[in-house]
Design a protein around this motif. Structure first.
Motif, PDB file in Angstrom:
ATOM      1  N   LEU A 148      40.474  53.318  35.466  1.00  0.00           N
ATOM      2  CA  LEU A 148      39.396  52.223  34.665  1.00  0.00           C
ATOM      3  C   LEU A 148      39.895  50.623  34.977  1.00  0.00           C
ATOM      4  CD1 LEU A 148      37.209  52.015  32.453  1.00  0.00           C
ATOM      5  CD2 LEU A 148      39.322  51.753  31.014  1.00  0.00           C
ATOM      6  N   ILE A 149      41.171  50.538  35.069  1.00  0.00           N
ATOM      7  CA  ILE A 149      41.339  49.091  34.880  1.00  0.00           C
ATOM      8  C   ILE A 149      41.246  48.581  36.352  1.00  0.00           C
ATOM      9  CG2 ILE A 149      43.577  47.463  34.830  1.00  0.00           C
ATOM     10  CD1 ILE A 149      42.519  48.353  32.078  1.00  0.00           C
ATOM     11  N   ARG A 150      41.635  49.553  37.416  1.00  0.00           N
ATOM     12  CA  ARG A 150      41.342  49.157  38.837  1.00  0.00           C
ATOM     13  C   ARG A 150      40.038  48.888  39.055  1.00  0.00           C
ATOM     14  NH1 ARG A 150      42.988  53.336  42.354  1.00  0.00           N
ATOM     15  NH2 ARG A 150      44.030  54.586  40.505  1.00  0.00           N
ATOM     16  N   TYR A 151      38.919  49.900  38.608  1.00  0.00           N
ATOM     17  CA  TYR A 151      37.605  49.488  38.926  1.00  0.00           C
ATOM     18  C   TYR A 151      37.359  48.151  38.317  1.00  0.00           C
ATOM     19  CZ  TYR A 151      37.077  54.396  40.453  1.00  0.00           C
ATOM     20  OH  TYR A 151      36.935  55.460  41.371  1.00  0.00           O
ATOM     21  N   ILE A 152      37.616  48.074  37.136  1.00  0.00           N
ATOM     22  CA  ILE A 152      37.432  46.838  36.524  1.00  0.00           C
ATOM     23  C   ILE A 152      37.909  45.548  37.146  1.00  0.00           C
ATOM     24  CG2 ILE A 152      37.393  45.226  34.150  1.00  0.00           C
ATOM     25  CD1 ILE A 152      37.465  47.852  32.511  1.00  0.00           C
ATOM     26  N   ASP A 153      39.102  45.679  37.487  1.00  0.00           N
ATOM     27  CA  ASP A 153      39.719  44.726  38.426  1.00  0.00           C
ATOM     28  C   ASP A 153      38.779  44.328  39.325  1.00  0.00           C
ATOM     29  OD1 ASP A 153      42.089  44.362  36.904  1.00  0.00           O
ATOM     30  OD2 ASP A 153      43.328  44.844  38.518  1.00  0.00           O
ATOM     31  N   ARG A 154      38.337  45.490  40.158  1.00  0.00           N
ATOM     32  CA  ARG A 154      37.520  45.201  41.516  1.00  0.00           C
ATOM     33  C   ARG A 154      36.199  44.537  41.068  1.00  0.00           C
ATOM     34  NH1 ARG A 154      38.955  51.220  44.338  1.00  0.00           N
ATOM     35  NH2 ARG A 154      40.876  50.962  44.364  1.00  0.00           N
ATOM     36  N   ILE A 155      35.473  45.113  40.180  1.00  0.00           N
ATOM     37  CA  ILE A 155      34.103  44.703  39.721  1.00  0.00           C
ATOM     38  C   ILE A 155      34.183  43.137  39.387  1.00  0.00           C
ATOM     39  CG2 ILE A 155      32.404  44.875  38.028  1.00  0.00           C
ATOM     40  CD1 ILE A 155      33.028  47.769  37.941  1.00  0.00           C
ATOM     41  N   LEU A 156      35.171  42.845  38.273  1.00  0.00           N
ATOM     42  CA  LEU A 156      35.232  41.177  38.175  1.00  0.00           C
ATOM     43  C   LEU A 156      35.579  40.432  39.228  1.00  0.00           C
ATOM     44  CD1 LEU A 156      37.182  41.863  34.732  1.00  0.00           C
ATOM     45  CD2 LEU A 156      34.675  41.442  35.034  1.00  0.00           C
ATOM     46  N   MET A 157      36.530  40.835  40.109  1.00  0.00           N
ATOM     47  CA  MET A 157      36.711  40.127  41.263  1.00  0.00           C
ATOM     48  C   MET A 157      35.580  39.843  41.963  1.00  0.00           C
ATOM     49  SD  MET A 157      39.801  38.443  41.218  1.00  0.00           S
ATOM     50  CE  MET A 157      39.504  36.870  42.079  1.00  0.00           C
ATOM     51  N   LEU A 158      35.311  40.994  42.615  1.00  0.00           N
ATOM     52  CA  LEU A 158      33.874  40.831  43.556  1.00  0.00           C
ATOM     53  C   LEU A 158      32.879  39.906  42.896  1.00  0.00           C
ATOM     54  CD1 LEU A 158      32.682  42.272  45.909  1.00  0.00           C
ATOM     55  CD2 LEU A 158      31.374  43.777  44.766  1.00  0.00           C
ATOM     56  N   TYR A 159      32.507  40.285  41.705  1.00  0.00           N
ATOM     57  CA  TYR A 159      31.703  39.201  40.713  1.00  0.00           C
ATOM     58  C   TYR A 159      31.774  37.706  40.903  1.00  0.00           C
ATOM     59  CZ  TYR A 159      29.628  37.088  36.539  1.00  0.00           C
ATOM     60  OH  TYR A 159      29.007  36.184  35.821  1.00  0.00           O
ATOM     61  N   ILE A 160      33.042  37.620  40.628  1.00  0.00           N
ATOM     62  CA  ILE A 160      33.648  36.134  40.698  1.00  0.00           C
ATOM     63  C   ILE A 160      33.328  35.698  42.153  1.00  0.00           C
ATOM     64  CG2 ILE A 160      35.729  34.707  40.766  1.00  0.00           C
ATOM     65  CD1 ILE A 160      36.759  36.359  38.307  1.00  0.00           C
ATOM     66  N   ARG A 161      33.704  36.570  43.333  1.00  0.00           N
ATOM     67  CA  ARG A 161      33.664  36.176  44.690  1.00  0.00           C
ATOM     68  C   ARG A 161      32.310  35.855  45.089  1.00  0.00           C
ATOM     69  NH1 ARG A 161      38.358  38.785  48.200  1.00  0.00           N
ATOM     70  NH2 ARG A 161      36.781  38.483  49.477  1.00  0.00           N
ATOM     71  N   THR A 162      31.463  36.622  44.328  1.00  0.00           N
ATOM     72  CA  THR A 162      30.004  36.681  45.197  1.00  0.00           C
ATOM     73  C   THR A 162      28.846  36.041  44.170  1.00  0.00           C
ATOM     74  OG1 THR A 162      29.695  38.875  44.623  1.00  0.00           O
ATOM     75  CG2 THR A 162      30.507  38.689  46.585  1.00  0.00           C
ATOM     76  N   ALA A 163      28.961  36.037  42.972  1.00  0.00           N
ATOM     77  CA  ALA A 163      27.954  35.736  42.100  1.00  0.00           C
ATOM     78  C   ALA A 163      27.727  34.369  42.492  1.00  0.00           C
ATOM     79  CB  ALA A 163      28.032  36.248  40.619  1.00  0.00           C
ATOM     80  N   ASP A 164      26.187  33.884  41.933  1.00  0.00           N
ATOM     81  CA  ASP A 164      25.564  32.455  41.980  1.00  0.00           C
ATOM     82  C   ASP A 164      26.382  32.031  40.434  1.00  0.00           C
ATOM     83  OD1 ASP A 164      24.590  32.086  44.370  1.00  0.00           O
ATOM     84  OD2 ASP A 164      22.673  33.089  43.712  1.00  0.00           O
ATOM     85  N   ARG A 165      26.046  30.537  40.579  1.00  0.00           N
ATOM     86  CA  ARG A 165      26.535  29.920  39.356  1.00  0.00           C
ATOM     87  C   ARG A 165      25.584  30.273  38.062  1.00  0.00           C
ATOM     88  NH1 ARG A 165      25.287  24.809  36.708  1.00  0.00           N
ATOM     89  NH2 ARG A 165      23.165  24.991  37.101  1.00  0.00           N
ATOM     90  N   LEU A 166      26.255  30.544  37.237  1.00  0.00           N
ATOM     91  CA  LEU A 166      25.598  30.896  35.830  1.00  0.00           C
ATOM     92  C   LEU A 166      24.726  32.154  36.045  1.00  0.00           C
ATOM     93  CD1 LEU A 166      24.377  27.388  34.181  1.00  0.00           C
ATOM     94  CD2 LEU A 166      26.516  28.677  34.074  1.00  0.00           C
ATOM     95  N   GLN A 167      25.194  33.020  37.038  1.00  0.00           N
ATOM     96  CA  GLN A 167      24.666  34.530  37.068  1.00  0.00           C
ATOM     97  C   GLN A 167      25.346  35.307  36.370  1.00  0.00           C
ATOM     98  OE1 GLN A 167      24.484  36.075  41.353  1.00  0.00           O
ATOM     99  NE2 GLN A 167      22.262  36.070  40.989  1.00  0.00           N
ATOM    100  N   ARG A 168      24.628  36.014  35.201  1.00  0.00           N
ATOM    101  CA  ARG A 168      25.459  37.091  34.566  1.00  0.00           C
ATOM    102  C   ARG A 168      25.478  38.351  35.664  1.00  0.00           C
ATOM    103  NH1 ARG A 168      25.750  37.088  28.588  1.00  0.00           N
ATOM    104  NH2 ARG A 168      27.234  38.693  28.974  1.00  0.00           N
ATOM    105  N   THR A 169      26.491  39.061  35.170  1.00  0.00           N
ATOM    106  CA  THR A 169      26.656  40.462  35.996  1.00  0.00           C
ATOM    107  C   THR A 169      25.373  41.177  36.260  1.00  0.00           C
ATOM    108  OG1 THR A 169      27.508  41.652  34.025  1.00  0.00           O
ATOM    109  CG2 THR A 169      29.275  40.629  35.233  1.00  0.00           C
TER     110      THR A 169
END
Ligand SMILES: Cc1cc2nc3c(=O)[nH]c(=O)nc-3n(C[C@H](O)[C@H](O)[C@H](O)COP(=O)(O)OP(=O)(O)OC[C@H]3O[C@@H](n4cnc5c(N)ncnc54)[C@H](O)[C@@H]3O)c2cc1C
Ligand code: SF4
Ligand code: FES
Lengths: 119, 894
Positions: free
Chosen positions: B765-786
């Protein structure tokens, strides 16, 4: 004498603002670095659109050629040299004289438009 | 019969005495026999009555209303809700809600002045009087009647087929029943290995059942695939854990030994199962037509002509109940075409139905399958090219005309990347290349058909009949991104099968116009947020000014500065108030508090998981009392203290930090809270310790800077008291671990989170959340929610699963390492600030005076403070003498 010693230069925060109180007026003072040169600006601290004394806590930067501060409340931009609001040009905030002397920051309590009309 | 009644437009009414509903011309006071009533109606606007509000019935209503704003339309809907997207019905099991499947709403029908009845089943048509009778006895007149009754799932006459847990797969109600049954079952069998049967099998597998498919024919999907394709499909599906039994005739369903039931086959073998799902074909709902004497086909279906008229010229039939040239079309696109034909007939146009293409492309149990045109090579003289790759398990067949110039059909299993090109060759009768086999050979230099080479008449979206020319026209008139083209042309808003083709048409068209699709952050940086993050990390850039001088221009602004501040924080986790970063932060980040409308701040200490000791509650209470703050419990299970002046913040935080509190980051674009219910520790339903999990997770990700705020929640069982499905990251305890939901949010555009993975242990669970959050931080646009981020990912949720769970990009380890680095360098910003005299200097209203901002004024309300209104302030200020400003002139000064 209209010039008042406000604070030491070190009290200013680079690329950000502080607020001074002069004869009951709140004045926002910003220190910016422009092409390697430091420049100080002083405008009213009161945001006439947000109706609160907050402009010294806004983010400074540029829009095109204009040097501006963005209000932290509703993000309108005010030109630091003319006081004009970019989004609503009919709104103008006061601009004050400011100078650096012997490591101290001096403010002129007279709004610049009054200075101009008096001249 | 005598009736009295008055009706105003759009209102509902009942006629005295009879209790029956009648519709007739507007604003009439009528006192006449029923027949007379109808005569009056005839002179008024025509009454158009639609039976059935499935996908096709709804499309008809929608199109008719668009063409004729004054048409009187009444819809009798047999189901409990208005039309929903049956094509994507299976999404219901992977997190799509009934609301999201809905194609319309009652409000929309009301606003469009469309009369409708829900749960209203028509029993009988009286063609003589032109009225229909419902099962509740209601009567509705019509001038023109449209049958859009669709079809029902056929249940083969096998003894024992009517027991509980013997179900079908057609409506939302069916799906609810399947979910209920699956909850108390371990094994499930789908009877029928066609397209729908395999989709149903996928659903059972998702519900966690051991799944079997039983097919009477010797191969799967016998309608769409040839033998070779069917075999490849069986093989692939078996490897995915669904057992396929072909050539099996089920003879009886009897009580089982290990499971609830046992299926007995004609060859003497048997199979144990708890749940039976019939998917043995569909049968048109034609009883109504049959009993009122309309022509119906030998094997069912209401006979229609090219105008979609039945044997009664005032009655039309469209969609899956209609039989045209001995054919029933079991797809939505032809149904939509029929709907448009009838709209055209009723509004004076002359459109005719001329058959439809039955090609399909879909993904069944993760296996790509495509079938085009004459898949079985039945056309005389047809030639077939076949390509098989036994290692990659790909099967492709192409059927071409005798002269090798035209494509007649194709079968694709395991790889449908050639589907769009092939379909265009077939539909547009385009001349094939000299060596047509190039079209299906892998890695052949023969590039896929460029969308640019398609003729303007080529149909891109058959559901909404959008040709390439329509898309080009929409772009000419100013639509320049997919979303606006979709909403303007409706392309790709039906079955979704044309999405990829639409995108390539749009991209090619944009390119040919020399448009470069820009995603620049602001005037100072010609890069997107993702590109900037890359520049920062690759270039090891640590400050804004360095980034600006190397990659930007101007001074920066309130858009790029906080964005870069957040990028720097999530890349290097530096203390945000370190000198070079100060000017980058929004005021809230600068002063580590939330500015309120009057310039005062609110303070939110972290209360991880919403768990707090009595001692700490007392501290918060005492601080609020001492500083006269307004207190309010937030939706994130913590306490917000309002009305702090800038200069009070350090003293307030000193008290809080001394008592062991940390900052709650309520001001940052960062993790806010992890909400939790009490879980198994106290709750009699709980299956896991949701509070403990929430606290651990909140402590792990606290302080994490992101493109937007992040909210999470953990519920202790499926009752979901913590509302985890409305969060960016939602976790729901199961008997076996944790179900992970992602990318939900509340707020302006609420979105339910999608079920991402099930029954995870805490580690995974924690590993998946780590990966999702980090990918989000790396690829999302400014002020873009998940939520928006995920929707914009090419491939959406499936793609996210591939990257996070299957690690298709090989990024997982890197993402985890980055997260670990951030977690390990966490420090409470308030604690750091209190230890830094330089930073503390900023927390004063004036550099040159200890005074307070006199514009911040509070009055009392409900025993607490609140900001004074402008009027209250004016009155208050009048009581203090205003000192006149000394006016000096320039002359004086010089
Ligand atoms: C799981 C699933 C997946 C599918 N996938 C695809 C796909 O990928 N691509 C594709 O093109 N097609 C697909 N289809 C088929 C597609 O959904 C149908 O072709 C389409 O829904 C037909 O629309 P319709 O309006 O004719 O019938 P329906 O959608 O069945 O609507 C008919 C409605 O009429 C009502 N009705 C019937 N009789 C009466 C009566 N006497 N009184 C009142 N109301 C009545 C019914 O209750 C129903 O609500 C799929 C179908 C299913 C079930
Ligand atoms: S979600 Fe379950 S465990 Fe948590 S409080 Fe609700 S019922 Fe209890
Ligand atoms: S073909 Fe169905 S949405 Fe375009």
């Amino acid at each position: 004498m209209a010039w008042t010693d406000i604070c030491a230069f070190e009290d200013l925060v680079e690329n950000s603002g502080i607020c001074a109180l002069l004869n009951g007026q709140q004045i926002a003072v910003f220190l910016l670095e422009l092409q390697g040169e430091q420049q100080i600006y002083a405008v009213g601290n009161y945001d006439p659109l947000g109706k609160a004394n907050v402009l010294s806590r806004g983010i400074v930067g540029s829009v095109g050629e204009q040097i501006v501060v963005a209000s932290p409340l509703y993000k309108q931009h005010f030109d630091l040299t003319s006081g004009q609001c970019l989004e609503q040009p009919e709104v103008v905030i006061p601009v004050y004289g400011v100078k650096l002397q012997q490591g101290r920051v001096w403010l002129n309590a007279i709004k610049q438009d009054q200075q101009a009309s008096a001249a | 019969m005598t009736v009295h009644g008055q009706r105003s437009p759009g209102s509902d009414y009942c006629l005295s005495g009879s209790g029956l509903g009648f519709f007739y011309g507007q604003n009439l006071v009528v006192e006449s026999a029923a027949k007379g009533l109808k005569d009056i109606t005839m002179q008024q606007t025509k009454q158009i009555l639609v039976i059935g509000n499935g996908m096709v019935g709804h499309h008809f209503v929608d199109q008719l209303r668009a063409k004729d704003p004054s048409a009187q339309i009444t819809v009798l809907c047999g189901e409990a809700q208005l039309a929903y997207d049956r094509v994507h019905l299976s999404g219901y099991f992977s997190g799509t809600s009934a609301e999201q499947l809905a194609l319309t709403t009652e409000e929309a029908y009301q606003a469009a002045n469309i009369q409708y009845r829900l749960n209203c089943w028509v029993e009988q048509i009286n063609r003589e009087q032109q009225l229909v009778v419902t099962s509740q006895g209601g009567q509705f007149y019509y001038d023109e009647l449209v049958l859009a009754t669709g079809s029902y799932a056929f249940v083969p006459p096998i003894p024992g087929n009517d027991q509980p847990h013997c179900l079908v797969y057609r409506t939302l109600q069916d799906l609810d029943a399947i979910a209920q049954s699956a909850a108390v079952s371990k094994v499930g069998v789908v009877i029928g290995g066609g397209l729908l049967g395999l989709e149903a099998a996928n659903a059972l597998k998702q519900l966690g059942l051991q799944t079997h498919v039983v097919e009477f024919a010797p191969q799967l999907m016998a309608v769409q695939l040839d033998q070779g394709g069917g075999q490849m499909l069986s093989q692939k599906i078996s490897e995915l854990g669904v057992q396929v039994h072909t050539g099996k005739a089920t003879q009886a369903i009897v009580a089982g030994a290990e499971c609830r039931y046992q299926l007995q086959f004609a060859d003497g073998e048997s199979l144990e199962t708890d749940l039976v799902l019939f998917s043995a074909g569909i049968r048109p709902y034609d009883q109504l037509a049959r009993s009122c004497g309309l022509a119906v086909g030998d094997r069912g279906g209401v006979v229609v002509n090219d105008q979609c008229q039945t044997s009664d010229p005032h009655i039309y039939a469209i969609g899956e109940c209609a039989l045209w040239q001995q054919k029933i079309f079991g797809l939505v696109a032809p149904g939509y075409q029929m709907a448009r034909v009838v709209v055209s007939q009723l509004t004076g146009g002359g459109h005719k139905f001329s058959g439809a293409d039955m090609s399909t492309k879909l993904k069944l149990l993760g296996v790509e399958v495509g079938s085009i045109g004459d898949a079985h090579a039945r056309t005389p003289g047809a030639l077939s090219y076949v390509f098989t790759d036994p290692r990659a398990q790909v099967y492709k067949k192409m059927v071409v005309s005798k002269d090798g110039k035209r494509l007649l059909g194709a079968v694709l299993v395991g790889d449908t990347s050639n589907y769009d090109s092939l379909l265009q060759y077939a539909l547009n009768d385009m001349l094939l290349p000299k060596q047509p086999e190039q079209l299906i050979l892998p890695a052949a230099s023969g590039a896929p058909l460029a969308a640019l080479t398609l003729p303007n008449s080529a149909t891109i979206c058959s559901c909404h009949n959008v040709a390439k020319g329509d898309i080009v026209a929409a772009m000419d008139s100013g639509c320049c991104d997919l979303a606006s083209i979709k909403s303007c042309t409706k392309a790709s808003t039906g079955c979704g099968g044309c999405t990829a083709l639409l995108k390539s048409v749009v991209d090619d068209e944009l390119k040919s116009r020399g448009v470069e699709v820009k995603n620049h952050l602001c005037e100072h940086f010609a890069y997107s947020r993702q590109e900037l993050l890359h520049l920062v990390q690759v270039g090891g850039i640590k400050t804004f000014s360095e980034l600006l001088s190397r990659h930007g221009q101007g001074l920066g602004c309130d858009i790029c500065k906080p964005t870069v501040g957040s990028i720097l924080a999530s890349s290097w986790n530096d203390y945000v108030l370190k000198k070079p970063h100060v000017g980058l932060q929004d005021t809230n980040d600068t002063f580590l508090a939330n500015m309120q409308k009057d310039g005062s701040y609110s303070v939110v200490p972290r209360i991880a998981g919403g768990e707090i000791t009595a001692e700490k509650l007392l501290v918060i209470g005492q601080v609020a009392l001492d500083f006269n703050l307004y207190t309010k419990i937030t939706g994130g299970q913590r306490i917000d203290l309002f009305g702090a002046r800038l200069e009070q913040l350090p003293a307030i935080w000193q008290r809080l930090v001394d008592a062991g509190f940390e900052t709650g980051h309520a001001y940052g674009k960062s993790l806010r809270t992890v909400k939790s219910c009490v879980g198994s520790t106290w709750c009699r339903y709980g299956v896991q310790d949701s509070v403990g999990q929430a606290i651990a997770i909140e402590n792990r990700y606290k302080g994490l800077r992101a493109p937007h705020k992040i909210k999470m929640a953990v519920s202790g069982c499926t009752r979901e008291c913590a509302e985890a499905q409305s969060k960016d990251i939602g976790i729901i305890a199961t008997e076996n671990g944790w179900n992970l939901y992602v990318c939900g949010n509340g707020g302006m555009r609420p979105r339910h989170a999608d079920l991402f993975a099930t029954d995870l242990d805490t580690d995974t669970l924690i590993r998946y959340i780590d990966r999702i959050l980090m990918l989000y931080i790396r690829t999302a646009d400014r002020l873009q929610r998940t939520s928006v981020w995920m929707e914009k990912l090419d491939g959406g949720l499936d793609y996210l699963r591939k990257v996070i769970i299957d690690d298709e990009l090989g990024l997982a380890a890197e993402l985890e390492n980055q997260m670990a680095a951030l977690v390990n360098t966490y420090a409470c910003e308030w604690k750091a600030t209190l230890d830094d005299p330089q930073a503390l200097k900023r927390f004063r209203q004036f550099v040159n005076s200890p005074d307070a901002d006199e514009n911040i004024v509070f009055v009392e309300e409900r025993s607490q403070i609140r900001p004074a209104t402008a009027e209250e302030k004016r009155q208050w200020l009048q009581q203090i003498p205003i000192t006149e400003l000394p006016v000096t002139t320039l002359a004086e000064e010089n």
